[in-house]
Motif scaffolding. Sequence first.
Motif, mmCIF file in Angstrom:
data_model
loop_
_atom_site.group_PDB
_atom_site.id
_atom_site.type_symbol
_atom_site.label_atom_id
_atom_site.label_comp_id
_atom_site.label_asym_id
_atom_site.label_seq_id
_atom_site.Cartn_x
_atom_site.Cartn_y
_atom_site.Cartn_z
ATOM 1 N N ASN A 155 -46.804 42.668 -19.601
ATOM 2 C CA ASN A 155 -46.519 41.510 -18.758
ATOM 3 C C ASN A 155 -45.218 41.808 -18.017
ATOM 4 N N PRO A 156 -45.244 41.939 -16.689
ATOM 5 C CA PRO A 156 -44.057 42.344 -15.942
ATOM 6 C C PRO A 156 -42.874 41.388 -16.091
ATOM 7 N N TYR A 157 -43.100 40.178 -16.592
ATOM 8 C CA TYR A 157 -42.009 39.238 -16.828
ATOM 9 C C TYR A 157 -40.915 39.878 -17.685
ATOM 10 N N TRP A 158 -41.313 40.618 -18.716
ATOM 11 C CA TRP A 158 -40.342 41.176 -19.662
ATOM 12 C C TRP A 158 -39.499 42.291 -19.047
ATOM 13 N N ASP A 159 -39.966 42.882 -17.966
ATOM 14 C CA ASP A 159 -39.176 43.936 -17.308
ATOM 15 C C ASP A 159 -38.068 43.368 -16.417
ATOM 16 N N GLN A 160 -38.113 42.077 -16.120
ATOM 17 C CA GLN A 160 -37.114 41.484 -15.231
ATOM 18 C C GLN A 160 -35.717 41.483 -15.858
#
Length: 129
Positions: A102-107
């Motif tokens: 989930n790209p959210y965690w890379d933010q």
Amino acid sequence: MVPKLRVARPTDNLPELLRFYRDGLGLVELASFTAHNGFDGVMLGHPQAPYHLEFTHQPGHHVGRAPTSDHLLVFYLPNLPDWQAATQRMEAAGFKPVPAYNPYWDQHGTTFEDPDGYRVVLQHAAWKL
């Protein structure tokens, strides 16, 4: 009273998980056991924290890898030096970041994959509900 939480999980890779969670993530080995009713295991955490992780291995029994890349443990580290130290400790122990499912965690975080394919996110943020 705050309840205590134990997250228990079987593994085929007990020594490798110990290296990941103790040496890389910095958790403390709280207890361990060998050949207890046919299981070996280790409990990791912080002595004053209301949680710990338990990993068990049953010789001769295969449990396999994580079912998906989105099985996560998320540790919130709002203090920048603490977050930097945690990510650097993981990398110094030989664990490289992986892209989050989930790209959210890379933010605002860095994701690492343990030897069983489960993911740990070191999130540089305060936990807000």
